[in-house]
Write an enzyme that holds these catalytic residues in place. Sequence first.
Site, PDB file in Angstrom:
ATOM      1  N   CYS A   1     -43.343  12.839 100.831  1.00 17.08           N
ATOM      2  CA  CYS A   1     -42.688  11.816 100.008  1.00 17.08           C
ATOM      3  C   CYS A   1     -41.182  11.820 100.243  1.00 17.08           C
ATOM      4  CB  CYS A   1     -42.990  12.072  98.529  1.00 17.08           C
ATOM      5  SG  CYS A   1     -42.237  10.848  97.432  1.00 17.08           S
TER       6      CYS A   1
ATOM      7  N   LYS B   1     -50.270  17.471 103.238  1.00 14.85           N
ATOM      8  CA  LYS B   1     -50.038  16.098 103.698  1.00 14.85           C
ATOM      9  C   LYS B   1     -48.579  16.003 104.119  1.00 14.85           C
ATOM     10  CE  LYS B   1     -50.707  11.211 102.542  1.00 14.85           C
ATOM     11  NZ  LYS B   1     -49.363  10.679 102.816  1.00 14.85           N
TER      12      LYS B   1
ATOM     13  N   GLY C   1     -54.236   4.115 102.326  1.00 15.44           N
ATOM     14  CA  GLY C   1     -53.378   4.040 101.156  1.00 15.44           C
ATOM     15  C   GLY C   1     -53.317   2.655 100.560  1.00 15.44           C
ATOM     16  N   ARG C   2     -52.281   1.910 100.896  1.00 11.32           N
ATOM     17  CA  ARG C   2     -52.035   0.620 100.254  1.00 11.32           C
ATOM     18  C   ARG C   2     -53.193  -0.371 100.432  1.00 11.32           C
ATOM     19  NH1 ARG C   2     -46.821  -0.840 103.171  1.00 11.32           N
ATOM     20  NH2 ARG C   2     -47.581   0.795 104.560  1.00 11.32           N
TER      21      ARG C   2
ATOM     22  N   GLN D   1     -52.804  16.372  94.284  1.00  7.50           N
ATOM     23  CA  GLN D   1     -51.644  16.641  95.127  1.00  7.50           C
ATOM     24  C   GLN D   1     -50.528  17.205  94.267  1.00  7.50           C
ATOM     25  OE1 GLN D   1     -48.752  13.691  96.885  1.00  7.50           O
ATOM     26  NE2 GLN D   1     -49.658  14.410  98.796  1.00  7.50           N
TER      27      GLN D   1
ATOM     28  N   GLY E   1     -50.546   2.958 107.629  1.00  7.89           N
ATOM     29  CA  GLY E   1     -50.740   1.672 108.263  1.00  7.89           C
ATOM     30  C   GLY E   1     -52.174   1.269 108.545  1.00  7.89           C
TER      31      GLY E   1
ATOM     32  N   HIS F   1     -49.194  11.494 107.871  1.00  4.14           N
ATOM     33  CA  HIS F   1     -48.687  10.125 107.840  1.00  4.14           C
ATOM     34  C   HIS F   1     -47.901   9.943 109.137  1.00  4.14           C
ATOM     35  CE1 HIS F   1     -46.595   6.742 105.354  1.00  4.14           C
ATOM     36  NE2 HIS F   1     -46.686   6.424 106.626  1.00  4.14           N
TER      37      HIS F   1
ATOM     38  N   PRO G   1     -52.940   9.770  98.016  1.00  2.06           N
ATOM     39  CA  PRO G   1     -52.201   9.884  96.753  1.00  2.06           C
ATOM     40  C   PRO G   1     -51.027   8.910  96.764  1.00  2.06           C
ATOM     41  CG  PRO G   1     -51.719  11.761  98.186  1.00  2.06           C
ATOM     42  CD  PRO G   1     -52.795  10.977  98.858  1.00  2.06           C
TER      43      PRO G   1
END
Length: 331
Positions: free
Chosen positions: A98, A137, A231-232, A68, A211, A169, A15
């Site tokens: 977050c 998460k 993710g990214r 989420q 990562g 994470h 997310p």
Amino acid sequence: MSLAAPIDRRLSVAPMMDWTDRHCRAFHRVLTRRTLLYTEMAVDKAILNGDTPRLIGFDAAEHPVAIQLGGSEPGDLARAARIAEDYGYAEINLNVGCPSDRVQSGRFGACLMQEPELVADCVAAMQDAVGVPVTVKCRIGVDDQEPEEALFTLVDTVAARGIASFAVHARKAWLKGLSPKENRSIPPLDYDLVRRLKAERPALEIILNGGLEDLEHAIAETATLDGAMIGRAAYHTPWILARADSAVFGESDPVATRAEALAAFRPYIAAHLRSGGRLHDITRHMLGLFAGEPGARQWRRILSEKATRSGAGLDVLDEAEAAIPSREEAA
């Protein structure tokens, strides 16, 4: 207690605020049938008091898709979870990672790493309210917390209330001194800690996030874990998802070339335009489709400059695709 069948979480797309909206997910679903997709974080009070269809509505073609939620009030989260289940989401995930100021001011996100009992109360209330799986998460810690102590305490406290799946994470979050963007890259990764968590809590499902650069990296780092959450990399280089079904799930991939992906996605874009939507709403998520390929710069430039214009249509997409050399072969 959750009643739904287990979800395959061997690979998921994380997310990401402002990124993993319904159009992004629809695009990713063209590239992979099996990867679990997540919504952006939706705040519980916004779901309860806002434009709920706009906030969490989605197309059934996006499945498997999870939502989420952000919040820290067990009653509000339970009500929001029930609404999300009614909308058809396959999983409800609680954000405990977050680090943004806005999230901290609402007493949710990564700051909840400091309140494991409250997190446990929240997920227990959510789980009692729905029949689909409830998951968490989280980070490995925040600020001056000792990561091993913080992570194990949170996981054990929450698992004691019946939650069995955690996406971790593998970085600390610094709530003061680093921006949300910096928190995604500056704190060092500790994959070994996450692997140790799995080794010492084998009955739990532990998913690694943070990562992971591509499928090969994700597969290598999670050999002793239950899955990877990218993710990214999935957002900026989405073509990596086009090999996910074969590389991770042992099934055939839905498209063999980027041209096939564009053709498959075209009806969705056309329907969005007919409904009064803007081309840019969708193409902003597609800028990285040709990353690393000849013509990628022209593709990005045309979409960035022209898809934002009033009345922009499929001709802009055609022009951008025409800028790509025709020699592309099946990946």
